[in-house]
Every structure is written in structure tokens, then in C-alpha cells.
Design an enzyme around this catalytic site. Structure first.
Site, PDB file in Angstrom:
ATOM      1  CE  LYS A   1      -3.508   2.462   2.490  1.00 40.23           C
ATOM      2  NZ  LYS A   1      -4.370   2.410   4.027  1.00 40.23           N
ATOM      3  CE  LYS A  60      -5.702   2.185  -0.735  1.00 37.21           C
ATOM      4  NZ  LYS A  60      -6.077   2.274   0.724  1.00 37.21           N
TER       5      LYS A  60
HETATM    6  C1  PBG Z   1      -7.370   3.431   5.376  1.00 34.93           C
HETATM    7  C2  PBG Z   1      -7.460   3.443   3.952  1.00 34.93           C
HETATM    8  C3  PBG Z   1      -7.258   4.379   2.949  1.00 34.93           C
HETATM    9  C4  PBG Z   1      -7.764   3.926   1.722  1.00 34.93           C
HETATM   10  C5  PBG Z   1      -8.153   2.731   2.171  1.00 34.93           C
HETATM   11  N1  PBG Z   1      -8.111   2.258   3.312  1.00 34.93           N
HETATM   12  C6  PBG Z   1      -6.853   5.668   3.179  1.00 34.93           C
HETATM   13  C7  PBG Z   1      -5.450   5.943   3.312  1.00 34.93           C
HETATM   14  O1  PBG Z   1      -4.577   5.192   3.468  1.00 34.93           O
HETATM   15  O2  PBG Z   1      -5.278   7.166   3.510  1.00 34.93           O
HETATM   16  C8  PBG Z   1      -7.921   4.674   0.341  1.00 34.93           C
HETATM   17  C9  PBG Z   1      -9.106   4.092  -0.450  1.00 34.93           C
HETATM   18  C10 PBG Z   1      -9.184   5.064  -1.557  1.00 34.93           C
HETATM   19  O3  PBG Z   1      -8.623   5.938  -1.831  1.00 34.93           O
HETATM   20  O4  PBG Z   1     -10.229   4.586  -2.237  1.00 34.93           O
HETATM   21  N2  PBG Z   1      -6.070   3.207   5.768  1.00 34.93           N
END
Ligand code: PBG
Length: 325
Positions: free
Chosen positions: A194, A249
Site C-alpha cells: 500500500k 494499492k
Molecule cells: C485506510 C484506507 C485508505 C484507503 C483505504 N483504506 C486511506 C489511506 O490510507 O489514507 C484509500 C482508499 C481509496 O482511496 O479509495 N487506511
């Protein structure tokens, strides 16, 4: 052998031959729909930052799940928006919290797979994904909260928990906590690679989870997008720690990461087409753009995709198949 003996257009001459020779396909079997549920909300409200998506109330859930079931979407990824935020994120693991209630409600209506996001950012007053101490996000204290949260989701009936805080060791501690609690059949889908991405902007508006204290960004815990090899180490560690499914992601701007992970690992790989991607793609006002992007993500090697467009694209495909032979 080249032209005129070889004519590749013969393989494109009709829809039927294209269907036979195409190597990548997309159906509802490849899609997971993200669902936002907001505590104390009366009726669903549109998310301004992600056009076409809603924050749902607990009461709206049966309808949205019915829609997913009708379209044969196998699973949803559930995000909670709590009424109150605390410095230590206590509402994240509250047995009567919004996600826990939502899981119970959904499971009373449907056997759809429920995957739950396990993170602190929507639950902390400072907006970080972990515990903030002296301007730093502390890893090991956060692990305890993530483990408690995951167990509370499992108790409510979640099928998979999806840790997204990017803390070191989060999969290991969650797997151990689930096993200890008797939830050995509950899986872990880890947000393994991520990245600290600018494509999450619309999501953070949607769930009100922006860092407002401490560091202004998440770069000390989310992956640096200049580093492909470290992303592979993240995936590898998560598999070792017991992740059943690993995730990359964002998705479309990170196809190289998906494809490299596909080459190296046999674990199922999911890709999250995030809010900023969806918003950009939707702005072209043509759902086939979304479909094409999902095909690209599958072609790169993802087994399934978490997409805000899951319902729209499945609807589009159903219509398409009905109207054509
Ligand atoms: C929580 C999370 C996030 C997203 C999914 N889970 C935001 C982040 O990490 O700031 C982003 C999902 C999206 O942009 O659709 N940590």
C-alpha cells in the site's frame, strides 16, 4: 512467417473469435465492492468527493447488499465512519461499533463475503493509521489495537479482515489473535503493498480521515512509490506472516507492482482501484473506460479487484450480454 501469409486481423474479425482468443476476461467473479457505513446516519448520503458513491446508514445496508447479490458480486469491503473519534481510536474495536453492527446486519440478510478494513485512521482524532506519540506513529502499540479490532470484526461475523495500517508485523499479530480467539476460519487480506499515494484524496474526504496532527502525510508507514523492491519485501513478509490474500494499492498506476508480485508469488493477489483512480476514470463519462481499466489490472496479474465501479461495470456487462450474441 509474415504478410501476406500471416494476417492477424483474422483473429479480430468477429466478436466470437475475439472472445475465443482473448486471454483475459472480467466478470462479477473478479470484483469486490467497497461499502461505507456511517454511524447514526438516517438515510444514505452522496459522497461529494466520489461521485456516484454513498455513505450508507445501517438501515440502507440490506438494499445495497441485495443489489450486490443480484449482480453476483461475491464480496464487499466494509469501511466504518464512527460518530466519535478518540486519540487512541477506541471506537475501532468497540463491540457495538459501526462496523461490528454493520457486519451483523449484513450477515443476517445475506451470505455475501464480508471483508472489513482494519485501520485506525477513521477512528483517531489525529487522523493517523496508528497511535501518535510525540509526533511519531508508534508501531507496536498500534499492533495491539489492530489485533483487538480484527477480533471484534470476526466476532461480528466478518469472513476476512483487511489490515491497512501498514504497521510492521500487523498480519502476524492479527493472525495470532484470530487463532487465539477461535477464529481460525477467518482470513486475512493484507494491504501489503500500500503506497503513500496521492490518489487517496477523495476517500479521505469521504471518511474524514486526514492527518490533522503530527506528520502531515503517511510516508513514515505507507510504501514509498519510488521503491518496487521494497514492495516485494512487504508482500513476501505478509505471506510469511500468514496473509491469505495480498493486495496492491493503488491499482492502475501500479500495474508493474502487480505484475512483479504475480511473477514472484503464488498467493492470491487483489488490487484496489482507489478513489482517485475511479474518479478520474468516471470523468470520461463512459463506463467502458472503467471496464478497460479493470481488464488492464487483471492482465497485469490481479486475481480480483476492489472497485467503486463494481456494480456499474457488472450492470454494463449484463446489459451487453443480453443485447448481443
Ligand atoms: C485506510 C484506507 C485508505 C484507503 C483505504 N483504506 C486511506 C489511506 O490510507 O489514507 C484509500 C482508499 C481509496 O482511496 O479509495 N487506511
Amino acid at each position: 512467417m509474415s504478410f501476406p501469409k500471416t494476417r492477424l486481423r483474422r483473429l479480430r474479425g468477429s466478436r466470437k473469435i475475439r472472445r475465443l482468443v482473448g486471454s483475459v476476461h472480467l466478470t462479477s467473479d473478479d470484483l469486490v465492492y467497497p461499502v461505507f457505513v456511517k454511524e447514526k446516519l438516517k438515510r444514505r448520503e452522496p459522497i461529494e468527493s466520489i461521485p456516484g458513491q454513498y455513505r450508507y446508514s445501517l438501515n440502507d445496508l440490506p438494499d445495497v447488499i441485495e443489489k450486490c447479490d443480484e449482480l453476483r458480486i461475491p464480496g464487499i469491503l466494509l469501511f466504518g465512519i464512527p460518530d466519535k473519534k478518540y486519540a487512541l481510536g477506541n471506537s475501532a474495536f468497540d463491540r457495538k461499533g459501526v462496523v461490528q453492527d454493520a457486519v451483523m446486519k449484513i450477515k443476517a440478510h445475506s451470505d455475501i463475503l464480508v471483508l472489513t478494513d482494519v485501520c485506525m485512521c477513521a477512528y483517531t482524532s489525529h487522523g493517523h493509521c496508528g497511535i501518535l506519540e510525540k509526533g511519531r506513529i508508534v508501531n507496536d502499540k498500534t499492533l495491539a489495537v489492530l489485533a483487538k479490532t480484527a477480533v471484534s470484526h470476526a466476532e461480528a461475523g466478518a469472513d476476512f479482515v483487511a489490515p491497512s495500517a501498514m504497521m510492521d508485523g500487523q498480519v502476524k499479530i492479527i493472525r495470532a489473535a484470530l487463532d487465539k480467539g477461535g477464529f481460525d476460519d477467518v482470513g486475512v487480506m493484507s494491504y501489503s503493498a500500500k503506497f503513500a499515494s496521492h490518489f487517496y484524496g477523495p476517500f479521505r474526504d469521504a471518511v474524514d480521515a486526514k492527518p490533522v496532527e503530527g506528520p502531515k502525510d503517511r510516508k513514515s508507514y505507507q510504501m514509498d512509490y519510488h521503491d518496487l523492491r521494497q514492495a516485494m519485501r512487504e508482500v513476501s513478509l505478509d505471506i510469511e506472516e500468514g496473509a491469505d490474500i495480498v493486495m496492491v494499492k493503488p491499482a492502475l498506476p501500479y500495474l508493474d507492482v502487480i505484475s512483479e508480485a504475480r511473477k514472484r508469488f503464488d498467493a492470491p493477489i487483489s488490487a484496489y482501484q482507489v478513489s482517485g483512480e475511479y474518479k478520474m476514470l468516471k470523468s470520461l463519462n463512459d463506463l467502458w473506460v472503467l471496464y478497460e481499466s479493470l481488464i488492464a489490472i487483471k492482465r497485469a496479474g490481479a486475481d480480483f479487484i476492489i472497485s467503486y465501479g463494481a456494480l456499474e461495470v457488472t450492470g454494463l456487462l449484463n446489459e451487453h450480454w443480453h443485447s448481443r450474441k
